[in-house]
Design a protein around this motif. Structure first.
Motif, PDB file in Angstrom:
ATOM      1  N   LYS A 245      22.656  58.617  31.217  1.00  0.00           N
ATOM      2  CA  LYS A 245      24.074  58.827  31.479  1.00  0.00           C
ATOM      3  C   LYS A 245      24.514  58.049  32.713  1.00  0.00           C
ATOM      4  N   LEU A 246      25.587  57.299  32.562  1.00  0.00           N
ATOM      5  CA  LEU A 246      26.225  56.619  33.688  1.00  0.00           C
ATOM      6  C   LEU A 246      27.720  56.671  33.450  1.00  0.00           C
ATOM      7  N   LEU A 247      28.439  57.391  34.291  1.00  0.00           N
ATOM      8  CA  LEU A 247      29.881  57.498  34.123  1.00  0.00           C
ATOM      9  C   LEU A 247      30.546  56.140  34.329  1.00  0.00           C
ATOM     10  N   HIS A 248      31.631  55.929  33.573  1.00  0.00           N
ATOM     11  CA  HIS A 248      32.328  54.637  33.598  1.00  0.00           C
ATOM     12  C   HIS A 248      32.675  54.207  35.017  1.00  0.00           C
ATOM     13  N   GLY A 249      33.269  55.092  35.784  1.00  0.00           N
ATOM     14  CA  GLY A 249      33.716  54.713  37.123  1.00  0.00           C
ATOM     15  C   GLY A 249      32.585  54.345  38.054  1.00  0.00           C
ATOM     16  N   TYR A 250      31.440  54.992  37.901  1.00  0.00           N
ATOM     17  CA  TYR A 250      30.286  54.662  38.737  1.00  0.00           C
ATOM     18  C   TYR A 250      29.763  53.264  38.396  1.00  0.00           C
ATOM     19  N   ALA A 251      29.798  52.913  37.101  1.00  0.00           N
ATOM     20  CA  ALA A 251      29.405  51.568  36.696  1.00  0.00           C
ATOM     21  C   ALA A 251      30.395  50.533  37.218  1.00  0.00           C
ATOM     22  N   ILE A 252      31.692  50.849  37.137  1.00  0.00           N
ATOM     23  CA  ILE A 252      32.715  49.911  37.600  1.00  0.00           C
ATOM     24  C   ILE A 252      32.657  49.761  39.120  1.00  0.00           C
ATOM     25  N   ALA A 253      32.365  50.845  39.826  1.00  0.00           N
ATOM     26  CA  ALA A 253      32.236  50.756  41.287  1.00  0.00           C
ATOM     27  C   ALA A 253      31.140  49.767  41.669  1.00  0.00           C
ATOM     28  N   GLN A 254      29.975  49.889  41.013  1.00  0.00           N
ATOM     29  CA  GLN A 254      28.893  48.934  41.274  1.00  0.00           C
ATOM     30  C   GLN A 254      29.304  47.533  40.848  1.00  0.00           C
ATOM     31  N   GLY A 255      30.021  47.443  39.723  1.00  0.00           N
ATOM     32  CA  GLY A 255      30.502  46.144  39.253  1.00  0.00           C
ATOM     33  C   GLY A 255      31.441  45.489  40.249  1.00  0.00           C
ATOM     34  N   MET A 256      32.294  46.276  40.885  1.00  0.00           N
ATOM     35  CA  MET A 256      33.228  45.712  41.870  1.00  0.00           C
ATOM     36  C   MET A 256      32.496  45.186  43.104  1.00  0.00           C
ATOM     37  N   ILE A 257      31.439  45.887  43.520  1.00  0.00           N
ATOM     38  CA  ILE A 257      30.671  45.388  44.661  1.00  0.00           C
ATOM     39  C   ILE A 257      30.006  44.061  44.307  1.00  0.00           C
ATOM     40  N   ILE A 258      29.355  44.022  43.140  1.00  0.00           N
ATOM     41  CA  ILE A 258      28.643  42.802  42.747  1.00  0.00           C
ATOM     42  C   ILE A 258      29.619  41.651  42.528  1.00  0.00           C
ATOM     43  N   GLU A 259      30.738  41.925  41.884  1.00  0.00           N
ATOM     44  CA  GLU A 259      31.705  40.852  41.633  1.00  0.00           C
ATOM     45  C   GLU A 259      32.427  40.437  42.919  1.00  0.00           C
ATOM     46  N   SER A 260      32.525  41.330  43.887  1.00  0.00           N
ATOM     47  CA  SER A 260      33.026  40.936  45.211  1.00  0.00           C
ATOM     48  C   SER A 260      32.016  40.008  45.899  1.00  0.00           C
ATOM     49  N   TYR A 261      30.726  40.320  45.708  1.00  0.00           N
ATOM     50  CA  TYR A 261      29.678  39.459  46.281  1.00  0.00           C
ATOM     51  C   TYR A 261      29.720  38.076  45.637  1.00  0.00           C
ATOM     52  N   ILE A 262      29.893  38.034  44.314  1.00  0.00           N
ATOM     53  CA  ILE A 262      30.013  36.752  43.611  1.00  0.00           C
ATOM     54  C   ILE A 262      31.234  35.984  44.132  1.00  0.00           C
ATOM     55  N   SER A 263      32.324  36.721  44.385  1.00  0.00           N
ATOM     56  CA  SER A 263      33.530  36.093  44.951  1.00  0.00           C
ATOM     57  C   SER A 263      33.219  35.465  46.304  1.00  0.00           C
ATOM     58  N   TYR A 264      32.473  36.182  47.127  1.00  0.00           N
ATOM     59  CA  TYR A 264      32.092  35.685  48.451  1.00  0.00           C
ATOM     60  C   TYR A 264      31.195  34.448  48.335  1.00  0.00           C
ATOM     61  N   LYS A 265      30.210  34.522  47.454  1.00  0.00           N
ATOM     62  CA  LYS A 265      29.265  33.406  47.320  1.00  0.00           C
ATOM     63  C   LYS A 265      29.925  32.172  46.694  1.00  0.00           C
ATOM     64  N   ASN A 266      31.039  32.376  46.008  1.00  0.00           N
ATOM     65  CA  ASN A 266      31.773  31.246  45.442  1.00  0.00           C
ATOM     66  C   ASN A 266      32.914  30.786  46.345  1.00  0.00           C
ATOM     67  N   ASN A 267      32.850  31.190  47.616  1.00  0.00           N
ATOM     68  CA  ASN A 267      33.806  30.723  48.640  1.00  0.00           C
ATOM     69  C   ASN A 267      35.244  31.129  48.344  1.00  0.00           C
ATOM     70  N   LEU A 268      35.409  32.286  47.727  1.00  0.00           N
ATOM     71  CA  LEU A 268      36.747  32.835  47.505  1.00  0.00           C
ATOM     72  C   LEU A 268      37.029  33.938  48.523  1.00  0.00           C
ATOM     73  N   LEU A 269      36.252  34.982  48.505  1.00  0.00           N
ATOM     74  CA  LEU A 269      36.419  36.136  49.392  1.00  0.00           C
ATOM     75  C   LEU A 269      35.628  35.915  50.674  1.00  0.00           C
ATOM     76  N   ASN A 270      36.228  36.274  51.828  1.00  0.00           N
ATOM     77  CA  ASN A 270      35.461  36.098  53.067  1.00  0.00           C
ATOM     78  C   ASN A 270      34.473  37.241  53.263  1.00  0.00           C
ATOM     79  N   LEU A 271      33.499  37.019  54.119  1.00  0.00           N
ATOM     80  CA  LEU A 271      32.408  37.977  54.322  1.00  0.00           C
ATOM     81  C   LEU A 271      32.931  39.302  54.864  1.00  0.00           C
ATOM     82  N   GLU A 272      33.902  39.242  55.742  1.00  0.00           N
ATOM     83  CA  GLU A 272      34.460  40.474  56.314  1.00  0.00           C
ATOM     84  C   GLU A 272      35.056  41.363  55.220  1.00  0.00           C
TER      85      GLU A 272
END
Length: 346
Positions: A245-272
């Motif tokens: 069992k993994l609730l949708h929102g818990y999966a999306i929360a982790q997804g947002m962190i990882i996709e924010s990291y991808i954004s950072y590594k692709n020079n879109l989002l700053n580290l802060e």
């Protein structure tokens, strides 16, 4: 397609509107084993209080074609016609399943969504997406078919356990991150226990309607709403395939962190900004630890994501908090490299 008939407030205040919409047509009620308790909270003067009711099994694992067939057979067995209404009372699963069944039964009958979960109120019941899971792939079969009316009554949230509230709250976070820096600052500076959920619901409804009204079929800006969902849906599908069992929102929360990291590594989002997002989300949701073996399974699931339009994986990423960019494509190898980097350094 029109999405304007969406209301936030006490259900009893909309009795007249519902009766005027339904008129003399028959209504049929769909709920599940968790949300049938909400039927007791529905005002006896509502036109569907004496309607035929179908109660199906709750849970994401039951969001499948078997349940859709049950709904079709229920409607058919009670001689529902083209002018009748299906009333979906429940969370995201009920709104998705009921909406799909209604949109396809006799080539489409009307339906009303009365979401009883925070996830349903801020996301699943609004925007016209309906569907079910196929072979553990999230919402792989579906239609665009808006409800004739949506009523979001925060009083139903009293029936929810805390983890379900947090699951829905992930979509509120998403709306802030992709659209509204001020909204982000508002939610990040309060503890979860101190939120006014009716206010959050109203704000999220406004944000989602703004997007879906200008792009109802997800050809452009509506894709921003997929932030966190490329990785998040893969996590959900993987857990379902393992009967975990993994609730949708818990999966999306982790997804947002990882996709924010991808954004950072692709020079879109700053580290802060990335660190700010990670800290806030991790203060509410438990982290999901991933192994390299599991990562390979996730990448394969992402390549089958319904959002993909090229032989690559489609992401919505962040330029900054409150500013999202869609149609960001990465190859399987690029995605795996970035996610391995996240596991090691994120």
């Amino acid at each position: 397609m029109s999405y304007q008939n969406v209301h936030s407030g006490s259900l009893v205040n909309f009795t007249i509107k519902i009766n005027e919409l339904v008129k003399e047509n028959k209504t049929f009620v769909l709920c599940d084993t968790n949300t049938k308790i909400c039927l007791e909270k529905i005002d006896e003067n509502l036109i569907f209080s004496n309607s035929e009711k179908l109660i199906i099994q709750s849970g994401e694992e039951n969001k499948n074609i078997t349940q859709v067939v049950k709904i079709w057979e229920f409607l058919n067995g009670h001689n529902a016609n083209k002018n009748d209404f299906l009333i979906n009372i429940g969370g995201g699963v009920i709104c998705d399943l009921g909406g799909f069944a209604a949109s396809t039964y006799k080539r489409g009958i009307s339906f009303i969504n009365i979401p009883t979960s925070l996830l349903g109120m801020v996301d699943a019941s609004i925007g016209g997406k309906t569907g079910f899971n196929l072979n553990h792939l999230k919402n792989n079969i579906g239609t665009f078919s808006p409800a004739k009316m949506v009523i979001c009554d925060a009083d139903f949230l009293d029936t929810l356990p805390n983890d379900e509230l947090k699951s829905g709250f992930a979509e509120v976070i998403k709306h802030a991150l992709i659209l509204d820096l001020n909204f982000w600052n508002q939610i990040k500076n309060k503890s979860f226990e101190n939120y006014n959920f009716q206010d959050l619901i109203s704000k999220s409804i406004d944000h989602k309607l703004t997007i879906v009204e200008c792009d109802p079929l997800e050809k452009g800006p509506r894709k921003k709403l997929n932030f966190g969902h490329t990785v998040g849906h893969a996590l959900e599908s993987y857990f379902m395939s393992k009967d975990k069992k993994l609730l949708h929102g818990y999966a999306i929360a982790q997804g947002m962190i990882i996709e924010s990291y991808i954004s950072y590594k692709n020079n879109l989002l700053n580290l802060e900004n990335y660190n700010e997002i990670k800290r806030f989300i991790n203060s509410i949701y438990s982290q999901i630890k991933l192994s390299e073996y599991e990562l390979n399974s996730l990448i394969n699931l992402m390549t089958n994501d319904k959002k993909n339009e090229l032989p690559k994986i489609s992401f919505t990423l962040l330029n900054a908090i409150g500013d999202a960019v869609f149609d960001q494509y990465l190859s399987k190898d690029e995605t795996k490299k970035l996610m391995l980097d996240f596991i090691e350094n994120g």
